[in-house]
Write a protein that holds these residues in place. Structure first.
Motif, short mmCIF file in Angstrom:
data_model
loop_
_atom_site.label_atom_id
_atom_site.label_comp_id
_atom_site.label_asym_id
_atom_site.label_seq_id
_atom_site.Cartn_x
_atom_site.Cartn_y
_atom_site.Cartn_z
N TYR A 39 0.88 -1.29 -0.06
CA TYR A 39 -0.11 -0.01 0.06
C TYR A 39 1.07 1.17 -0.07
CZ TYR A 39 -3.61 -3.27 1.27
OH TYR A 39 -4.55 -4.30 1.56
N GLN A 40 0.16 2.40 -0.39
CA GLN A 40 0.89 3.62 -0.23
C GLN A 40 1.48 3.98 1.09
OE1 GLN A 40 -0.44 7.14 -2.53
NE2 GLN A 40 -1.35 5.80 -4.36
N ILE A 41 0.58 3.46 1.97
CA ILE A 41 0.96 3.98 3.57
C ILE A 41 1.26 2.63 4.11
CG2 ILE A 41 0.36 4.62 5.90
CD1 ILE A 41 -1.70 6.51 4.40
N GLY B 27 1.87 -0.76 6.29
CA GLY B 27 0.86 -1.25 7.53
C GLY B 27 1.33 -2.62 7.89
N GLN C 206 2.74 3.24 -4.80
CA GLN C 206 3.37 4.34 -5.05
C GLN C 206 3.49 4.75 -6.42
OE1 GLN C 206 4.09 6.88 -3.20
NE2 GLN C 206 3.81 6.09 -1.19
N ARG D 89 -3.31 3.44 16.72
CA ARG D 89 -3.86 4.61 16.02
C ARG D 89 -4.81 5.43 16.63
NH1 ARG D 89 -3.67 7.23 11.03
NH2 ARG D 89 -5.60 7.82 10.23
#
Length: 407
Positions: A24-26, A28, A56, A242
């Motif tokens: 993923y772009q972020i 995890g 990305q 989070r």
């Protein structure tokens, strides 16, 4: 990343595995699990080849790439050709997939089918049911996609608030349900709850997933930690995660207004960070200590010296790695009686469960926890970790799954 430890095993008869993952772009938890499982297989004598892509790449798409993107999400010709070539060139015996969304696509399954090797798919979330992957919308559990169909997700723009993104994901799911793709795959679910919920896809009389091809294997962490006896621990509980309403941080702080006897340590950052700081200050919660973002090493140390980890999640979750980390330290878990968290916690054995959306129930669970033999809870937590969540036991489960699908 987590150290999987040294496990010396003979290399003979270990299947050659191709691990596939779409980052993923972020970053995890799925990314960490992919990395750790690769190392776990390697130290146990498997030859491991990896095929990865990263979201990305999407930020660098030209016009043609953007036009092809929806079609490639359903079936990527590149992914199909790449995987088929790798399998044939390296004599791969088994394809193990973690995530295909959206760049790799389900086309990799068909590459394996073409080469006559089995496919194992680890299910980390609920994307098989819903484009949003969480079954959580607008502050509450949402199972519309399961009982009202994928069309219901379009109106909600369930994936990233985007109609187009939701549509692409929904079309991908619908297409491969129609073509029977998913029933040809072997699945690893992280918990029994995870398995049961996904299998509800079969409730309308159609077999989307073949239940005979399903297995359960949780995530793991390395467990060579010193266990601190309960009566030597600090008079504190810890939240590590989070700072988001879905994680229950708002519920937890409101409950702590009624708790004066113990400290609460908060480790993490997120969209509710400023609200948390203001709430703590305005209500003069001197027994709440806000640490913000700290390293995983420091977080694990705090967990190991606390009475319990508190996980007041408001959604089903995947498999929170903080639970495995907590149990590896012999630290019990006080968590919501919902989803995978509720499935992992054995009430009054390795922790305490409370009604997930009730401030009073959370408050009462803290005092109920104090009435139980703390030293026994610590011993139970450490014992359960050794049986289920350390690298040695986890590899045994994974290897047995591989043997089963290779029969």
């Amino acid at each position: 990343m987590i150290d999987v430890g040294e496990i010396k095993v003979e290399k003979a008869d270990k299947p050659k595995v191709l691990l596939v993952h779409n980052y993923y772009q972020i970053p995890g938890g799925e990314d960490s699990v992919f990395y750790n499982e690769k190392k776990l297989l390697e130290v146990n004598g498997h030859e491991v080849i990896t095929y990865t892509r990263n979201n990305q790449e999407i930020t660098k798409f030209n016009i043609l790439d953007k036009i092809k993107y929806p079609f490639n999400s359903v079936f990527s010709i590149k992914g199909y050709r790449d995987i088929k070539k790798i399998i044939k060139y390296n004599n791969v015996e088994l394809l193990h997939v973690h995530n295909t969304w959206p760049l790799i696509s389900p086309s990799v399954y068909y590459a394996a089918f073409k080469c006559n090797i089995p496919v194992v798919q680890t299910i980390h979330n609920f994307r098989m049911i819903c484009p949003g992957a969480t079954l959580y919308y607008n502050g509450k559990i949402c199972e519309d996609s399961l009982y009202k169909g994928l069309k219901s997700t379009l109106k909600l723009k369930i994936y990233k608030g985007s109609f187009i993104q939701t549509l692409i994901s929904a079309i991908t799911l619908k297409t491969h349900r129609i073509f029977g793709t998913y029933k040809r795959i072997n699945y690893i679910f992280l918990t029994e709850f995870n398995k049961k919920k996904i299998l509800e896809l079969n409730n309308k009389g159609k077999t989307i997933i073949d239940e005979s091809k399903t297995f359960i294997k949780p995530n793991f962490v390395n467990g060579d930690k010193v266990i601190i006896p309960f009566d030597k621990r600090k008079n504190q509980f810890v939240f590590a995660g989070r700072l988001d309403k879905s994680k229950g941080i708002v519920l937890l702080l409101k409950a702590w207004l009624q708790i004066k006897d113990f400290d609460l340590i908060i480790c993490g950052t997120g969209p509710e960070e400023e609200w948390c700081k203001k709430f703590i200050k305005d209500n003069k919660l001197t027994n709440v200590k806000f640490f913000g973002f700290i390293s995983n090493e420091k977080t694990v140390k705090i967990i190991s010296e606390s009475k319990a980890l508190i996980l007041p999640t408001q959604w089903y979750e995947g498999f929170p790695m903080t639970i495995a980390e907590s149990l590896s330290s012999g630290t019990p878990v006080i968590g919501s009686d919902i989803g995978n968290v509720g499935d992992i916690i054995d009430d009054e054995v390795n922790g305490i469960k409370f009604k997930y959306n009730s401030i009073d129930s959370l408050r009462d669970s803290i005092y109920r926890f104090e009435s139980i033999d703390g030293n026994q809870l610590v011993l139970n937590a450490a014992s359960i970790f050794k049986k289920k969540y350390n690298s040695k036991s986890n590899y045994e489960i994974l290897n047995n799954i591989y043997k089963n699908v290779l029969k």
